[in-house]
Scaffold this active site. Structure first.
Site, PDB file in Angstrom:
ATOM      1  N   LYS A 151       2.837   6.111   2.329  1.00  0.00           N
ATOM      2  CA  LYS A 151       1.306   6.238   3.072  1.00  0.00           C
ATOM      3  C   LYS A 151       1.608   7.034   4.728  1.00  0.00           C
ATOM      4  CE  LYS A 151       1.242   1.511   4.196  1.00  0.00           C
ATOM      5  NZ  LYS A 151       1.551   0.873   2.844  1.00  0.00           N
ATOM      6  N   HIS A 181       1.271  -0.508  -0.394  1.00  0.00           N
ATOM      7  CA  HIS A 181       2.314  -1.583  -0.435  1.00  0.00           C
ATOM      8  C   HIS A 181       2.064  -2.940  -1.326  1.00  0.00           C
ATOM      9  CE1 HIS A 181       1.948  -2.922   3.238  1.00  0.00           C
ATOM     10  NE2 HIS A 181       2.265  -3.850   3.007  1.00  0.00           N
ATOM     11  N   LYS A 185       2.922  -6.576  -4.435  1.00  0.00           N
ATOM     12  CA  LYS A 185       2.672  -7.818  -4.079  1.00  0.00           C
ATOM     13  C   LYS A 185       2.259  -8.917  -5.189  1.00  0.00           C
ATOM     14  CE  LYS A 185       0.976  -7.256   0.003  1.00  0.00           C
ATOM     15  NZ  LYS A 185       2.193  -7.796   1.426  1.00  0.00           N
ATOM     16  N   GLU A 219      -5.696 -10.704  10.156  1.00  0.00           N
ATOM     17  CA  GLU A 219      -4.061 -11.423  11.288  1.00  0.00           C
ATOM     18  C   GLU A 219      -4.409 -11.482  12.558  1.00  0.00           C
ATOM     19  OE1 GLU A 219      -1.152  -7.556   9.868  1.00  0.00           O
ATOM     20  OE2 GLU A 219      -2.959  -6.794  10.224  1.00  0.00           O
ATOM     21  N   ASP A 238      -6.235   2.143   8.022  1.00  0.00           N
ATOM     22  CA  ASP A 238      -5.169   1.417   8.012  1.00  0.00           C
ATOM     23  C   ASP A 238      -5.375   0.322   7.079  1.00  0.00           C
ATOM     24  OD1 ASP A 238      -3.332   1.047   8.937  1.00  0.00           O
ATOM     25  OD2 ASP A 238      -3.623  -1.125   9.845  1.00  0.00           O
ATOM     26  N   HIS A 243      -5.782  -0.985   1.196  1.00  0.00           N
ATOM     27  CA  HIS A 243      -4.846  -1.617   0.885  1.00  0.00           C
ATOM     28  C   HIS A 243      -6.682  -3.081   0.229  1.00  0.00           C
ATOM     29  CE1 HIS A 243      -1.623  -1.241   2.071  1.00  0.00           C
ATOM     30  NE2 HIS A 243      -2.037  -1.855   3.587  1.00  0.00           N
ATOM     31  N   LYS A 342      -8.250  -7.013  12.910  1.00  0.00           N
ATOM     32  CA  LYS A 342      -6.303  -8.280  13.590  1.00  0.00           C
ATOM     33  C   LYS A 342      -6.886  -8.833  14.754  1.00  0.00           C
ATOM     34  CE  LYS A 342      -3.230  -4.191  13.758  1.00  0.00           C
ATOM     35  NZ  LYS A 342      -2.529  -4.536  12.051  1.00  0.00           N
TER      36      LYS A 342
HETATM   37  C1  BG6 Z   1       0.347  -1.496   6.545  1.00  0.00           C
HETATM   38  C2  BG6 Z   1      -0.921  -1.313   8.144  1.00  0.00           C
HETATM   39  O1  BG6 Z   1       0.087  -0.748   5.815  1.00  0.00           O
HETATM   40  O2  BG6 Z   1      -0.185  -2.725   6.543  1.00  0.00           O
HETATM   41  C3  BG6 Z   1      -0.554  -2.717   9.182  1.00  0.00           C
HETATM   42  O3  BG6 Z   1      -0.401  -0.422   8.241  1.00  0.00           O
HETATM   43  C4  BG6 Z   1      -0.770  -4.084   8.260  1.00  0.00           C
HETATM   44  O4  BG6 Z   1      -1.596  -2.536  10.477  1.00  0.00           O
HETATM   45  C5  BG6 Z   1      -0.007  -4.625   7.523  1.00  0.00           C
HETATM   46  O5  BG6 Z   1      -0.409  -4.903   9.220  1.00  0.00           O
HETATM   47  C6  BG6 Z   1      -0.065  -5.602   6.484  1.00  0.00           C
HETATM   48  O6  BG6 Z   1       0.531  -5.845   5.830  1.00  0.00           O
HETATM   49  P1  BG6 Z   1       1.004  -7.239   5.203  1.00  0.00           P
HETATM   50  O7  BG6 Z   1       1.942  -6.978   4.123  1.00  0.00           O
HETATM   51  O8  BG6 Z   1       2.071  -7.953   6.501  1.00  0.00           O
HETATM   52  O9  BG6 Z   1      -0.208  -7.842   4.529  1.00  0.00           O
END
Ligand code: BG6
Length: 492
Positions: A151, A181, A185, A219, A238, A243, A342
């Site tokens: 990505k 990604h 999961k 986060e 992002d 996601h 964030k």
């Molecule tokens: C990434 C983002 O794709 O995913 C990040 O660029 C983010 O900003 C991250 O922190 C979160 O991934 P995970 O797997 O830690 O939830």
């Protein structure tokens, strides 16, 4: 269900980059340890610098040592090292691609099914595919050829379509593996299975019973040292663009015709395309953005986003929330509130579903919730009403709480799972171009409108809960964010 893996060679572009060092190479090692790699499978790492074979093997050792603090099994390590080769290649150096082809054509060493993993700068995706094609390396005759695009797949709809146009000159859709990604999961893969393998859930999973749905990813971390990247991206692109919209798709899709990649992706594409476009002329009722100011996280004082960026003029969001509707019979009228942030008060990813009012209301506020915890806790919880034992008629909310992951379960990193899927030829956990396009189509107008609006952005203190002002997107007075998956998390 397990699939067989053909003997193959994985060509890893960007092998000395962070993703490869932290996720991909250790992930491949773990797959080897678990006995999931075919005996003859090889890995050809590609980087810009010349690196001697011994130095590359020593570097792999350091990556594994950093990941597996308790050491690695010597026999598996030896087997893994024997699979690993290195090739120096700048993305635009056609000579180097010719040499790579010559190297790969040694069939005694390299199985001829080839997977190219492009962990390179997004601007290099198309040129690398051009070069591979020029050498005939994308041609599927006797053997399969697959290309993984890390990505982001474009930065908006036009750029995603441009990239698609360029790579599809050489590759069929079945050869292109677009990564998100999150789809690797286990907790996400569980959403569809848990929904459709339980008679208890499916009949109430619709607008007849559901009041609204909240999909959350927060986060506690800030943008860290990625300020430059983040300021050109923002929370919507992002996190929401793929996601969170993927979590939404898995939560709302219809039962797939079958569990084949084609079946699963067709169901997801359908629902993604049924999400109503956000009306830009009423944007403030449908989307909310904010930036974190300085504050306290885990007892530590942290700077605000604009301070980290050293630029007060940025209007890029670190908090984004949206209200979406899905125009189909199952979901008509149900608001989906999605948010990402964030530096919020907790790090949590979850799906929270609030059900409509029951026929009997003893405590007017209490409604059933069903919560699917994704991370850090993989769980399913149900909040139901129950009589408080005693002389009076009164109820309280109790929580049924079950772990979707048990302590003894294997932890598989998302990239490990996706690498295995790649070699198996199972692209159900990779994005189809129609998914990527539907996602961009949805978020582009918001990103554009927000970028054009230069008024200072609402500030929330780092470590705080959702800004009260985000309430503007809710349909009803009694709806607001759940602040946690714990009992009472629905109360302000
Ligand atoms: C990434 C983002 O794709 O995913 C990040 O660029 C983010 O900003 C991250 O922190 C979160 O991934 P995970 O797997 O830690 O939830």
């Amino acid at each position: 269900m397990t699939h067989k893996i053909d003997p193959c060679t994985l060509v890893l572009f960007g092998a000395s980059g962070n993703l490869s060092r932290v996720k991909l190479i250790p992930g491949l090692f773990r797959l080897d340890l678990l006995g999931r790699l075919p005996d003859t499978m090889k890995i050809l790492s590609v980087g810009r610098q010349e690196v001697a074979p011994d130095a590359w093997h020593a570097d792999i050792k350091s990556m594994l040592d950093a990941k597996f603090k308790n050491g690695v099994d010597a026999k598996v390590f030896e087997r893994f090292i024997a699979r690993n080769f290195y090739h120096a290649n700048a993305p635009t150096d056609s000579n180097a691609f010719r040499k790579m082809k010559a190297t790969l054509s040694d069939e005694k060493v390299f199985p001829q099914n080839l997977a190219f993993f492009l962990s390179v700068r997004p601007t290099d995706f198309a040129p690398v595919v051009d070069q591979l094609a020029a050498e005939g390396l994308t041609q599927e005759d006797k053997y399969w050829r697959r290309v993984v695009i890390e990505k982001p797949f474009g930065t908006d709809l036009p750029s995603a379509q441009e990239l698609q146009k360029s790579i599809s000159k050489h590759l069929k859709e079945s050869q292109i593996y677009r990564i998100d990604h999150y789809l690797g999961k286990s907790a996400l893969q569980n959403i569809m299975l848990q929904r459709f393998t339980n008679t208890l859930l499916e009949p109430i999973w619709n607008n007849q019973y559901i009041d609204h749905v909240q999909i959350t990813n927060t986060e506690m971390l800030g943008v860290g040292d990625r300020t430059k990247f983040y300021d050109s991206t923002g929370a919507v692109r992002d996190m929401i663009q793929s996601h969170i919209l993927q979590i939404l798709a898995l939560t709302t899709m219809e039962l797939p015709k079958d569990l084949t990649p084609k079946g699963v992706r067709a169901s997801k594409i359908k629902v993604l395309e049924q999400i109503r476009p956000i009306p830009v002329n009423e944007l403030s009722k449908h989307a909310f953005r904010a930036q974190y100011a300085s504050g306290v996280v885990n007892g530590e004082k942290v700077p605000g986003y604009l301070e980290e960026l050293e630029d007060n003029s940025s209007v890029v969001e670190t908090y984004a929330a949206m209200k979406l509707f899905i125009d189909n019979p199952r979901w008509q009228g149900v608001p989906f509130y999605i948010r990402t942030a964030k530096r919020l008060h907790e790090a949590d990813t979850r799906i929270c579903i609030r059900f409509k009012k029951a026929p009997l209301q003893v405590n007017s506020q209490d409604q059933n919730w069903l919560i699917i915890g994704i991370q850090p806790r993989e769980c399913i919880k149900m909040e139901i009403q129950s009589k408080i034992p005693g002389l009076d008629i009164n109820t309280r909310t109790i929580q049924l709480d079950a772990a979707n992951r048990l302590p003894e379960d294997d932890t598989v990193d998302a990239y490990e799972a996706l690498l295995l899927n790649l070699m198996q030829g199972d692209n159900s956990n990779y994005l189809h171009i129609s998914e990527a396009e539907a996602q961009w189509r949805l978020v582009d107008p918001v990103v554009k409108a927000w970028a054009a609006d230069k008024k200072p952005v609402y500030q929330y203190p780092a470590g705080s809960r959702d800004p009260e002002a985000s309430k503007v997107i809710f349909e009803h007075e009694d709806q607001f964010w759940r602040t946690s998956i714990e009992l009472g998390g629905d109360k302000p």
